[in-house]
Design a protein around this motif. Structure first.
Motif, PDB file in Angstrom:
ATOM      1  N   ALA A   1      -8.297  -0.894 -31.231  1.00 27.83           N
ATOM      2  CA  ALA A   1      -8.310   0.577 -30.891  1.00 27.83           C
ATOM      3  C   ALA A   1      -9.357   1.171 -29.961  1.00 27.83           C
ATOM      4  CB  ALA A   1      -8.360   1.402 -32.078  1.00 27.83           C
ATOM      5  N   CYS A   2     -10.281   0.263 -29.793  1.00 31.02           N
ATOM      6  CA  CYS A   2     -11.560   0.733 -28.786  1.00 31.02           C
ATOM      7  C   CYS A   2     -11.209   0.095 -27.254  1.00 31.02           C
ATOM      8  CB  CYS A   2     -12.804  -0.001 -29.288  1.00 31.02           C
ATOM      9  SG  CYS A   2     -13.243   0.726 -30.873  1.00 31.02           S
ATOM     10  N   LEU A   3     -10.147  -0.726 -27.150  1.00 30.26           N
ATOM     11  CA  LEU A   3      -9.675  -1.099 -25.798  1.00 30.26           C
ATOM     12  C   LEU A   3      -8.562  -0.444 -25.111  1.00 30.26           C
ATOM     13  CD1 LEU A   3      -9.472  -4.978 -27.073  1.00 30.26           C
ATOM     14  CD2 LEU A   3     -11.512  -3.828 -26.201  1.00 30.26           C
ATOM     15  N   VAL A   4      -9.135   0.132 -24.099  1.00 30.30           N
ATOM     16  CA  VAL A   4      -8.233   0.997 -23.197  1.00 30.30           C
ATOM     17  C   VAL A   4      -8.183   0.515 -21.682  1.00 30.30           C
ATOM     18  CG1 VAL A   4      -7.840   2.837 -24.641  1.00 30.30           C
ATOM     19  CG2 VAL A   4      -9.820   2.991 -22.952  1.00 30.30           C
ATOM     20  N   ASP A   5      -7.362   0.654 -20.941  1.00 32.13           N
ATOM     21  CA  ASP A   5      -7.391   0.088 -19.588  1.00 32.13           C
ATOM     22  C   ASP A   5      -7.977   1.096 -18.787  1.00 32.13           C
ATOM     23  OD1 ASP A   5      -5.424   2.131 -19.576  1.00 32.13           O
ATOM     24  OD2 ASP A   5      -3.987   1.064 -18.515  1.00 32.13           O
TER      25      ASP A   5
END
Length: 118
Positions: free
Chosen positions: A79-83
């Motif tokens: 959930a902490c990974l975003v582009d």
């Protein structure tokens, strides 16, 4: 901006024990006030000002660094990974992120990089 151990696009992508704790808090608030009915507080559908501010898209003028740990135990690390962020993995627990020397090193490097950029 720097995010530490936060679910960015999915703030309720949390562990089962944390979901239970949130449900308990939601239950207390349901008995003690109308925020839950009025705003949907402590749910993914919350309409409070904080949730509206939290969900605003980041612009390129405000670069975002997301620091996360696969051993978090509270927030699911994916959930902490975003582009739209520079995502940095460190080791440690969710609470431990506040005391983690690797987090502080990354904070320092991020602030120095942004200062130099400006």
């Amino acid at each position: 901006a720097v995010s530490i151990g936060a679910g960015l696009d999915t703030p309720f992508d949390i562990s089962v024990p944390t979901q239970a704790a949130v449900a308990a808090v939601r239950g207390v608030h349901a008995r003690t006030g109308d925020r839950l009915d009025r705003n949907g507080c402590f749910t993914a559908e919350c309409r409070c000002q904080f949730t509206r501010d939290y969900s605003v898209a980041y612009t390129e003028e405000v670069p975002l660094t997301s620091i996360y740990s696969k051993g978090d135990g509270v927030v699911r690390w994916r959930a902490c990974l975003v582009d739209y962020a520079r995502c940095i993995e460190v080791s440690g627990s969710h609470v431990g992120l506040a005391f983690n020397r690797k987090v502080y090193r990354e904070l320092g490097e991020t602030l120095a990089r942004e200062t130099a950029r400006r």
